[in-house]
Scaffold this motif. Structure first.
Motif, PDB file in Angstrom:
ATOM      1  N   LEU A  15     -11.351  10.084 -25.225  1.00  0.00           N
ATOM      2  CA  LEU A  15     -10.331   9.864 -24.211  1.00  0.00           C
ATOM      3  C   LEU A  15      -9.010   9.572 -24.908  1.00  0.00           C
ATOM      4  CD1 LEU A  15     -10.391   8.423 -20.804  1.00  0.00           C
ATOM      5  CD2 LEU A  15      -8.774   7.334 -22.357  1.00  0.00           C
ATOM      6  N   TYR A  16      -7.960  10.254 -24.452  1.00  0.00           N
ATOM      7  CA  TYR A  16      -6.633  10.126 -25.035  1.00  0.00           C
ATOM      8  C   TYR A  16      -5.708   9.428 -24.047  1.00  0.00           C
ATOM      9  CZ  TYR A  16      -8.224  13.921 -28.091  1.00  0.00           C
ATOM     10  OH  TYR A  16      -8.928  14.683 -28.979  1.00  0.00           O
ATOM     11  N   LEU A  17      -4.889   8.539 -24.540  1.00  0.00           N
ATOM     12  CA  LEU A  17      -3.800   7.972 -23.755  1.00  0.00           C
ATOM     13  C   LEU A  17      -2.486   8.344 -24.429  1.00  0.00           C
ATOM     14  CD1 LEU A  17      -4.917   4.337 -22.781  1.00  0.00           C
ATOM     15  CD2 LEU A  17      -4.888   6.379 -21.336  1.00  0.00           C
ATOM     16  N   THR A  18      -1.692   9.134 -23.729  1.00  0.00           N
ATOM     17  CA  THR A  18      -0.377   9.538 -24.235  1.00  0.00           C
ATOM     18  C   THR A  18       0.678   8.813 -23.416  1.00  0.00           C
ATOM     19  OG1 THR A  18      -1.252  11.729 -24.765  1.00  0.00           O
ATOM     20  CG2 THR A  18       1.137  11.498 -24.694  1.00  0.00           C
ATOM     21  N   GLU A  62      -0.441  16.458 -22.898  1.00  0.00           N
ATOM     22  CA  GLU A  62       0.993  16.233 -22.660  1.00  0.00           C
ATOM     23  C   GLU A  62       1.700  15.530 -23.808  1.00  0.00           C
ATOM     24  OE1 GLU A  62       1.160  16.639 -17.883  1.00  0.00           O
ATOM     25  OE2 GLU A  62       1.050  14.569 -18.615  1.00  0.00           O
ATOM     26  N   GLY A  63       1.216  15.761 -25.024  1.00  0.00           N
ATOM     27  CA  GLY A  63       1.902  15.264 -26.208  1.00  0.00           C
ATOM     28  C   GLY A  63       2.257  16.411 -27.139  1.00  0.00           C
ATOM     29  N   VAL A  89      -7.154  17.324 -32.468  1.00  0.00           N
ATOM     30  CA  VAL A  89      -5.973  17.166 -33.309  1.00  0.00           C
ATOM     31  C   VAL A  89      -4.684  17.065 -32.506  1.00  0.00           C
ATOM     32  CG1 VAL A  89      -7.097  18.392 -35.194  1.00  0.00           C
ATOM     33  CG2 VAL A  89      -5.639  19.653 -33.632  1.00  0.00           C
ATOM     34  N   GLY A  90      -4.724  17.421 -31.208  1.00  0.00           N
ATOM     35  CA  GLY A  90      -3.562  17.238 -30.339  1.00  0.00           C
ATOM     36  C   GLY A  90      -2.380  18.133 -30.639  1.00  0.00           C
ATOM     37  N   LEU A 126       5.734  14.288 -22.444  1.00  0.00           N
ATOM     38  CA  LEU A 126       6.353  14.483 -21.142  1.00  0.00           C
ATOM     39  C   LEU A 126       5.415  15.332 -20.300  1.00  0.00           C
ATOM     40  CD1 LEU A 126       9.256  17.077 -21.198  1.00  0.00           C
ATOM     41  CD2 LEU A 126       7.663  16.829 -23.080  1.00  0.00           C
ATOM     42  N   PRO A 127       5.461  15.153 -18.977  1.00  0.00           N
ATOM     43  CA  PRO A 127       4.575  15.927 -18.102  1.00  0.00           C
ATOM     44  C   PRO A 127       4.708  17.419 -18.363  1.00  0.00           C
ATOM     45  CG  PRO A 127       5.594  14.162 -16.856  1.00  0.00           C
ATOM     46  CD  PRO A 127       6.263  14.177 -18.214  1.00  0.00           C
TER      47      PRO A 127
END
Length: 295
Positions: free
Chosen positions: A198-201, A44-45, A286-287, A95-96
């Motif tokens: 683990l990613y935190l956006t 979600e990024g 890499v997102g 955003l979601p």
């Protein structure tokens, strides 16, 4: 009616394609099996290059009102070593996914020449002497061209007989939303774990973030014991992150996706081409999945 283009899949790639085709004066049938809004496992990024496309499509102001800007990315090892950098130009946007996809789909639906068909699985696709035929339960769609943008498994490409290559590393994703996280800033944080990341956006709202866990195939036994428990236990196993999750709770159930990263043997042939994850995907490390789909 024969459309100039049928677009199968109304995610970021498909809806953006429909908007660009509309601007070029083309008629489009935008087809998706889902009914929107719908959740999808995702980090979600959107990185700056993707945000630039939202600006070009006139969707940025609405998107940013639903989300939260971020200005860089950090990576932290289990030993506490950190690499952190701001974007050299522009900003990212979180955003979601259901909000992003619905925003783009509704804009496409309002664009001249675009017909949107939701809850309409493509039952088959075939090339004809005049273009392509998309079989739907309620009748066929005829078009001069086809864009297959229907995700990693791409039933449209399978129907066309296009083989898919599996990724070199089989990785699987879990995605949830948490609130009550301490210390969130204006960056995406990536925590390196044994066997994954683990990613935190950071999302709009104090202490809220999307948590996305990427797992190697060998850790799938953890998932089998329960997705929520697997994500929670692995997140809390990271020494730098665990103290920040003491008051954290799930805002939305954990959903999964995988294996990640397959690609099509070919991405265009005659009257059709593939876009987004249907064509192929980079490793989520890499997102940039949404950004590449939009571009």
């Amino acid at each position: 009616m024969t459309y100039d283009c049928a677009v199968v899949g109304a995610g970021p790639a498909g809806s953006a394609a429909a908007l660009y085709l509309s601007r070029a004066g083309r008629s489009v049938a935008l087809i998706d099996r889902a009914s929107f809004p719908r959740r999808k496992a995702c980090g979600e990024g959107i990185l700056p290059a993707g945000v630039a496309v939202l600006r070009e499509l006139g969707a940025y102001e609405e998107a940013v009102s639903l989300g939260r800007a971020f200005r860089g990315i950090s990576y932290t090892t289990r030993e506490g070593r950190e690499a952190r950098a701001a974007f050299p130009k522009g900003e990212g946007l979180a955003l979601p996914r259901e909000k992003l996809d619905e925003l783009l789909l509704r804009r496409a639906a309002a664009a001249p020449g675009v017909s949107v068909l939701e809850s309409a699985p493509a039952l088959g696709v075939e090339c004809t002497s005049e273009g392509v035929r998309v079989r739907l339960a309620d009748g066929d769609i005829l078009a001069r061209r086809l864009i297959a943008a229907d995700g990693m498994s791409s039933p449209a490409l399978k129907s066309l007989g296009v083989p898919r290559r599996g990724p070199a590393r089989e990785r699987y994703g879990l995605s949830a939303r948490l609130s009550g996280i301490e210390g969130l800033g204006d960056i995406v944080e990536v925590f390196l774990l044994g066997g994954g990341e683990l990613y935190l956006t950071p999302l709009a709202g104090e202490g809220r973030a999307t948590a996305a866990l990427l797992l190697e195939q060998g850790t799938l036994a953890d998932v089998a014991r329960g997705r929520d428990a697997a994500l929670w236990r692995l997140a809390r196993s990271h020494p730098s992150l665990a103290p920040r999750l003491q008051r954290a709770v799930f805002d939305a159930p954990v959903i999964g996706l995988g294996p990640l990263g397959p690609s099509a043997e070919r991405c265009e042939d005659g009257p059709w081409l593939a876009a987004g994850d249907a064509a192929g995907a980079v490793d989520p490390l890499v997102g940039d999945g949404i950004g590449l789909a939009l571009r």
